[in-house]
Scaffold this motif. Structure first.
Motif, PDB file in Angstrom:
ATOM      1  N   GLY A  25      29.071  -6.333 -17.698  1.00 34.72           N
ATOM      2  CA  GLY A  25      27.922  -7.119 -17.250  1.00 34.72           C
ATOM      3  C   GLY A  25      27.866  -8.519 -17.795  1.00 34.72           C
ATOM      4  N   LEU A  26      28.976  -8.988 -18.391  1.00 28.78           N
ATOM      5  CA  LEU A  26      28.955 -10.349 -18.924  1.00 28.78           C
ATOM      6  C   LEU A  26      29.019 -11.390 -17.813  1.00 28.78           C
ATOM      7  CD1 LEU A  26      31.353  -9.941 -22.022  1.00 28.78           C
ATOM      8  CD2 LEU A  26      28.868 -10.062 -22.031  1.00 28.78           C
ATOM      9  N   ARG A  27      29.615 -11.030 -16.679  1.00 23.64           N
ATOM     10  CA  ARG A  27      29.753 -11.998 -15.578  1.00 23.64           C
ATOM     11  C   ARG A  27      28.697 -11.776 -14.452  1.00 23.64           C
ATOM     12  NH1 ARG A  27      36.328 -12.045 -14.680  1.00 23.64           N
ATOM     13  NH2 ARG A  27      36.859 -12.582 -16.858  1.00 23.64           N
ATOM     14  N   GLY A  28      27.727 -11.065 -14.803  1.00 23.12           N
ATOM     15  CA  GLY A  28      26.721 -10.751 -13.789  1.00 23.12           C
ATOM     16  C   GLY A  28      27.172  -9.592 -12.943  1.00 23.12           C
ATOM     17  N   GLY A  29      26.524  -9.416 -11.851  1.00 22.53           N
ATOM     18  CA  GLY A  29      26.886  -8.331 -10.938  1.00 22.53           C
ATOM     19  C   GLY A  29      25.651  -7.526 -10.580  1.00 22.53           C
ATOM     20  N   ARG A  30      25.904  -6.279 -10.284  1.00 21.58           N
ATOM     21  CA  ARG A  30      24.818  -5.441  -9.872  1.00 21.58           C
ATOM     22  C   ARG A  30      23.804  -5.233 -10.983  1.00 21.58           C
ATOM     23  NH1 ARG A  30      28.305  -0.636  -6.921  1.00 21.58           N
ATOM     24  NH2 ARG A  30      29.380  -2.015  -5.410  1.00 21.58           N
ATOM     25  N   LYS A  79      21.761  -6.259 -14.314  1.00 16.58           N
ATOM     26  CA  LYS A  79      21.254  -7.453 -14.964  1.00 16.58           C
ATOM     27  C   LYS A  79      21.481  -7.405 -16.473  1.00 16.58           C
ATOM     28  CE  LYS A  79      19.586  -9.306 -11.160  1.00 16.58           C
ATOM     29  NZ  LYS A  79      20.136 -10.555 -10.615  1.00 16.58           N
ATOM     30  N   THR A  80      21.800  -6.237 -17.007  1.00 17.48           N
ATOM     31  CA  THR A  80      21.980  -6.107 -18.458  1.00 17.48           C
ATOM     32  C   THR A  80      23.438  -5.700 -18.738  1.00 17.48           C
ATOM     33  OG1 THR A  80      21.359  -3.768 -18.433  1.00 17.48           O
ATOM     34  CG2 THR A  80      19.590  -5.373 -18.808  1.00 17.48           C
ATOM     35  N   THR A  81      23.823  -6.024 -19.986  1.00 16.28           N
ATOM     36  CA  THR A  81      25.180  -5.648 -20.421  1.00 16.28           C
ATOM     37  C   THR A  81      25.135  -4.307 -21.143  1.00 16.28           C
ATOM     38  OG1 THR A  81      24.950  -6.778 -22.534  1.00 16.28           O
ATOM     39  CG2 THR A  81      25.876  -8.042 -20.697  1.00 16.28           C
ATOM     40  N   HIS A  82      26.246  -3.623 -21.068  1.00 15.79           N
ATOM     41  CA  HIS A  82      26.338  -2.341 -21.775  1.00 15.79           C
ATOM     42  C   HIS A  82      27.799  -2.109 -22.152  1.00 15.79           C
ATOM     43  CE1 HIS A  82      27.211  -1.396 -17.545  1.00 15.79           C
ATOM     44  NE2 HIS A  82      27.988  -0.391 -18.053  1.00 15.79           N
ATOM     45  N   ALA A 114      33.000  -6.795 -10.632  1.00 16.67           N
ATOM     46  CA  ALA A 114      31.593  -7.177 -10.604  1.00 16.67           C
ATOM     47  C   ALA A 114      31.304  -8.383 -11.438  1.00 16.67           C
ATOM     48  CB  ALA A 114      30.744  -6.007 -11.079  1.00 16.67           C
ATOM     49  N   GLY A 115      32.081  -8.643 -12.350  1.00 18.21           N
ATOM     50  CA  GLY A 115      31.736  -9.827 -13.164  1.00 18.21           C
ATOM     51  C   GLY A 115      32.612  -9.983 -14.350  1.00 18.21           C
ATOM     52  N   GLY A 116      33.486  -8.984 -14.576  1.00 10.00           N
ATOM     53  CA  GLY A 116      34.410  -9.104 -15.725  1.00 10.00           C
ATOM     54  C   GLY A 116      33.749  -8.631 -17.001  1.00 10.00           C
ATOM     55  N   GLY A 117      34.520  -8.472 -17.938  1.00  7.70           N
ATOM     56  CA  GLY A 117      34.065  -8.009 -19.260  1.00  7.70           C
ATOM     57  C   GLY A 117      35.099  -8.320 -20.315  1.00  7.70           C
ATOM     58  N   GLY A 118      34.696  -8.229 -21.538  1.00  7.75           N
ATOM     59  CA  GLY A 118      35.650  -8.463 -22.673  1.00  7.75           C
ATOM     60  C   GLY A 118      35.738  -7.241 -23.554  1.00  7.75           C
TER      61      GLY A 118
END
Length: 638
Positions: free
Chosen positions: A599-604, A606-609, A632-636
């Motif tokens: 959820g760092l790049r946004g997407g469906r 609104k929060t990161t997990h 959806a928005g990428g992640g690290g």
């Protein structure tokens, strides 16, 4: 007859003979009487049977014959027996005499030593008295002065105080008796060494005799006296021998000379000559020992002077051993002095046993008997037959020894004390010296010499016959048993002085001869492998040694003295890489857990997990989640 009963009978006979002689004014010892009893019994002319029990008449006859022979003062045979008994009772070997001398000194000092070792002194006066007793003991044991001379006592006390002051008495009293005795002996040696050193330096030595100088004068004087007595005896022997040779050639003269007992007189002087030679040999040994000890004494004194010099304080470990050595040397000087005195006294006491010669053979009779007779010495008789030697080819069953073929030729124990047995047996008792260079006959482990080659050949034809004749002759003249050393044939008459040395007499000859060997020269060079080893256990030992060596490491060490002075190198076995190979290869995949933030790049959403992933065993769900997150928005990854 039981043994104890027989001994009782013999003792009674000896006692009765001694009483009979004493009644006639002649005092005889029991030893002499016992020897005379055996001599009379052995003489076959007296008719005593050795295997039969003595009857009362036999005892009376024996007593009568013994008393008659013991009271015959004009008989050279009796004088010879008396001389032999006296010498046997008074002479001992050098080692035995010194041992007995030291034992007597120890016994004399026993009471003084016990007074010191058993002392329980406590008061001051008692301690002073104990110290004075120690000084007296030191003087008595050392033999350097009288303990009643005040000057000697003061000097000894001063020497003792330098090594054993009064303050040491308390420690001394706490020791055991053996330790006290040992310390007393050690103190005596040290004090004696100190006094001897002070005497040499001219600062003391009161009451100490110059024993080296005394012995230097006494030994030559004693030797000269014995030499002169020996020369007189030998001259008399040569004259008697020449007369007896003349008698053997003219049998008619034997009856005329029978009352003079010429052969008995010859045995008497020959025995005296033998005893003088024994004493002279001991004195020569003393002279050699004294010469060695004088050199050792000078060396010890010089060593002590160089050690002391002008120093005021010297370690006891340096000087005490030298003092003890000095005292030991001085004790040896004292022993030699006593030994020389005893030998000189023994020589003078042997002379009275020659008294019958002047009565039986005055100069007038001797001159008449020596007419037309050539007197020869023993040396001249030996030189006359130096070239007449036994030929070995004439004897195949007998062994002959010669100087050039026998290593210990001069040390062999010759039978009959070196006299010719054949001449003695065939001439009814004439003693002529044997000549060893002719050849020594070895017969039944015994050795015989002869004065001529003809005598040697005749004896070798039937040795047992002539040995038997000599034994029968010795039964008639009992003095021959000791003179000719026939003790093995008459075991009951062995003198005590020779019983102790019976084993020393047997010296076997060491024969030698020339021999040579020849071998062919090796054509081919040798192919011997020197390093070859066939022994399995030796190979194992070397293998274990090499294995142990490979497990060792070498260390090098530098000290303050060796630092920057030289290089040290050592050789070691370098380590080597080691690897192993198995039958198959195998591997494992271990999961590596990782956590991703979605959820760092946004997407469906609104929060990161966080999304947890395990590498190495990814499930389908995790793959879809990861791909969906990436789209959806990428992640690290965390």
């Amino acid at each position: 007859m039981p043994l104890t009963q027989a001994e009782s009978v013999i003792k009674n006979i000896i006692r009765e003979i001694g009483q009979e002689c004493a009644a006639h004014g002649e005092i005889v010892s029991e030893t002499l009487v016992a020897f005379m009893v055996k001599a009379v019994v052995l003489d076959p002319s007296n008719g005593f049977n050795m295997d039969r029990t003595l009857m009362k008449s036999d005892v009376q006859k024996l007593v009568k014959l013994c008393v008659a022979r013991l009271l015959d003062n004009k008989n050279p045979s009796l004088d010879t027996i008396k001389m032999q008994v006296y010498f046997d009772m008074n002479y001992t070997s050098r080692e035995e005499f010194l041992e007995e001398h030291h034992r007597v000194l120890e016994s004399r000092l026993g009471s003084v030593s016990r007074e010191i070792t058993d002392n329980r002194a406590c008061a001051r006066e008692e301690l002073e008295s104990l110290y004075r007793k120690i000084v007296s003991y030191v003087l008595l044991r050392s033999g350097l002065g009288s303990p009643t001379d005040i000057k000697i006592v003061r000097e000894a006390t001063a020497a003792l105080q330098s090594v054993f002051p009064h303050s040491e008495l308390g420690t001394f009293l706490t020791l055991t008796k053996k330790d006290k005795e040992r310390q007393l002996k050690e103190l005596t040696m040290i004090v004696t060494g100190i006094r001897l050193f002070n005497r040499d330096c001219g600062k003391g030595g009161e009451g100490i005799d110059d024993l080296p100088a005394i012995l230097h004068e006494a030994i030559p004087a004693t030797t000269q006296h014995i030499d002169s007595q020996l020369q007189i005896a030998q001259d008399q022997v040569y004259r008697y021998t020449a007369i007896l040779e003349k008698v053997t050639k003219n049998p008619l003269m034997s009856k005329e000379l029978e009352p003079y007992m010429l052969k008995e007189a010859l045995y008497n002087v020959r025995q005296y000559e033998v005893f003088l030679q024994i004493i002279l040999s001991d004195i020569i040994t003393c002279a050699q020992e004294v010469e060695i000890m004088i050199k050792q004494l000078g060396a010890q004194l010089e060593l002590l002077k160089s050690t002391v010099k002008s120093r005021t304080a010297i370690p006891t470990s340096q000087v005490f051993p030298i003092f003890i050595s000095l005292a030991s040397l001085w004790t040896s000087f004292q022993d030699e002095t006593v030994l020389i005195s005893v030998l000189s006294s023994l020589t003078s006491h042997l002379e009275p046993f020659l008294g019958a010669h002047e009565l039986l053979f005055p100069d007038r009779i001797m001159q008449s008997l020596l007419d037309d007779v050539t007197v020869k010495t023993d040396v001249c008789r030996i030189k006359e037959h130096m070239e007449d030697r036994v030929r070995l080819t004439d004897f195949k069953k007998l062994e002959w020894l010669f100087p050039e073929t026998t290593a210990n030729f001069e040390k062999l124990l010759i039978q009959y004390r070196g006299f010719c047995g054949y001449t003695f047996a065939t001439t009814d008792g004439l003693l002529l010296p044997g000549n060893p260079t002719i050849g020594i006959l070895k017969y039944k482990e015994k050795y015989y010499t002869f004065n001529t080659r003809e005598a040697a050949y005749s004896f070798a034809e039937n040795p047992e016959y002539y040995i038997g004749l000599i034994k029968e002759k010795a039964k008639k003249n009992a003095e021959l048993i000791q003179l000719l050393e026939l003790h093995q044939q008459f075991e009951t008459l062995v003198p005590y002085s020779q019983v102790r040395d019976v084993d020393k007499h047997y010296i076997k000859p060491i024969t030698k001869c020339e021999s040579s060997t020849q071998t062919d020269t090796h054509i081919l060079p040798p192919t011997i492998v020197r390093a070859y080893e066939w022994n399995e256990w030796e190979l194992r030992r070397k293998a274990i040694k090499l294995a142990n060596l490979r497990q060792k490491i070498t260390h090098s060490v530098q000290t303050d003295l060796s630092h920057m002075r030289r290089e040290n190198c050592s050789q070691v076995y370098p380590l080597k890489d080691a690897s192993t190979q198995s039958n198959r290869e195998g591997s494992t995949g271990v999961p590596k857990p990782q956590i991703y933030i979605a959820g760092l790049r946004g997407g469906r959403s609104k929060t990161t997990h966080a999304v947890k992933e395990q590498r190495g065993s990814l499930s389908l769900t995790s793959v879809l989640c990861r791909e969906g997150s990436r789209l959806a928005g990428g992640g690290g990854a965390l």
